[in-house]
Design a protein around this motif. Structure first.
Motif, PDB file in Angstrom:
ATOM      1  N   ILE A 147       0.829  -1.204   0.000  1.00 23.10           N
ATOM      2  CA  ILE A 147       0.000   0.000   0.000  1.00 23.10           C
ATOM      3  C   ILE A 147       0.866   1.259   0.000  1.00 23.10           C
ATOM      4  O   ILE A 147       0.520   2.258  -0.634  1.00 23.10           O
ATOM      5  CB  ILE A 147      -1.001   0.000   1.173  1.00 23.10           C
ATOM      6  N   ALA A 148       2.008   1.226   0.662  1.00 23.65           N
ATOM      7  CA  ALA A 148       2.922   2.370   0.599  1.00 23.65           C
ATOM      8  C   ALA A 148       3.403   2.582  -0.838  1.00 23.65           C
ATOM      9  O   ALA A 148       3.550   3.717  -1.295  1.00 23.65           O
ATOM     10  CB  ALA A 148       4.102   2.171   1.535  1.00 23.65           C
ATOM     11  N   ALA A 149       3.617   1.493  -1.566  1.00 24.50           N
ATOM     12  CA  ALA A 149       4.046   1.591  -2.961  1.00 24.50           C
ATOM     13  C   ALA A 149       2.891   1.978  -3.889  1.00 24.50           C
ATOM     14  O   ALA A 149       3.107   2.593  -4.932  1.00 24.50           O
ATOM     15  CB  ALA A 149       4.652   0.265  -3.419  1.00 24.50           C
ATOM     16  N   HIS A 150       1.661   1.611  -3.498  1.00 24.93           N
ATOM     17  CA  HIS A 150       0.477   1.847  -4.338  1.00 24.93           C
ATOM     18  C   HIS A 150      -0.663   2.405  -3.480  1.00 24.93           C
ATOM     19  O   HIS A 150      -1.667   1.718  -3.265  1.00 24.93           O
ATOM     20  CB  HIS A 150       0.032   0.540  -5.001  1.00 24.93           C
ATOM     21  N   PRO A 151      -0.527   3.644  -2.998  1.00 23.23           N
ATOM     22  CA  PRO A 151      -1.528   4.169  -2.062  1.00 23.23           C
ATOM     23  C   PRO A 151      -2.924   4.369  -2.654  1.00 23.23           C
ATOM     24  O   PRO A 151      -3.878   4.549  -1.903  1.00 23.23           O
ATOM     25  CB  PRO A 151      -0.924   5.489  -1.584  1.00 23.23           C
ATOM     26  N   SER A 152      -3.071   4.291  -3.964  1.00 20.17           N
ATOM     27  CA  SER A 152      -4.409   4.414  -4.553  1.00 20.17           C
ATOM     28  C   SER A 152      -5.118   3.062  -4.654  1.00 20.17           C
ATOM     29  O   SER A 152      -6.275   3.007  -5.069  1.00 20.17           O
ATOM     30  CB  SER A 152      -4.335   5.063  -5.936  1.00 20.17           C
ATOM     31  N   PHE A 153      -4.443   1.974  -4.263  1.00 17.77           N
ATOM     32  CA  PHE A 153      -5.037   0.640  -4.304  1.00 17.77           C
ATOM     33  C   PHE A 153      -6.315   0.612  -3.473  1.00 17.77           C
ATOM     34  O   PHE A 153      -6.331   1.182  -2.391  1.00 17.77           O
ATOM     35  CB  PHE A 153      -4.036  -0.384  -3.737  1.00 17.77           C
TER      36      PHE A 153
END
Length: 106
Positions: A35-41
């Motif tokens: 989630i830190a890498a892809h916060p829009s997930f």
């Protein structure tokens, strides 16, 4: 964060017994990093993860629920602060099995 995500995923899926508490810890660490890498997930673009890592655990389940509860405008505002909050959670989570500091302040 993407590199951390990939390294945790590799470790969890190849070296850790899925019946152990270490696997559960690793799964949760994976989702924090992901989630830190892809916060829009789960919106936006993100890389597919290994399907052996289920969408389970309090952090990811809460994240998914919150993403369903908020609109697009809320999502943009939330992402501004998400990574720093996730870093704090990641450090606390890591300390459960890794007692040393994650970064050196020297």
């Amino acid at each position: 964060w993407e590199t951390v995500t990939q390294q945790i995923q590799e470790w969890v899926t190849t070296e850790v017994d899925t019946e152990s508490s270490l696997w559960t810890w690793g799964r949760d660490a994976f989702w924090l990093a992901f989630i830190a890498a892809h916060p829009s997930f789960p919106m936006g673009k993100w890389l597919m993860w290994d399907p052996h890592i289920p969408l389970e655990g309090s952090f990811i389940e809460e994240w998914i629920q919150c993403s369903n509860d908020h609109g697009a405008d809320d999502e943009v505002l939330a992402q501004d602060d998400a990574v720093s909050k996730i870093w704090n959670e990641f450090c606390k989570h890591a300390a459960l099995f890794y007692p040393s500091p994650l970064i050196s302040l020297a």
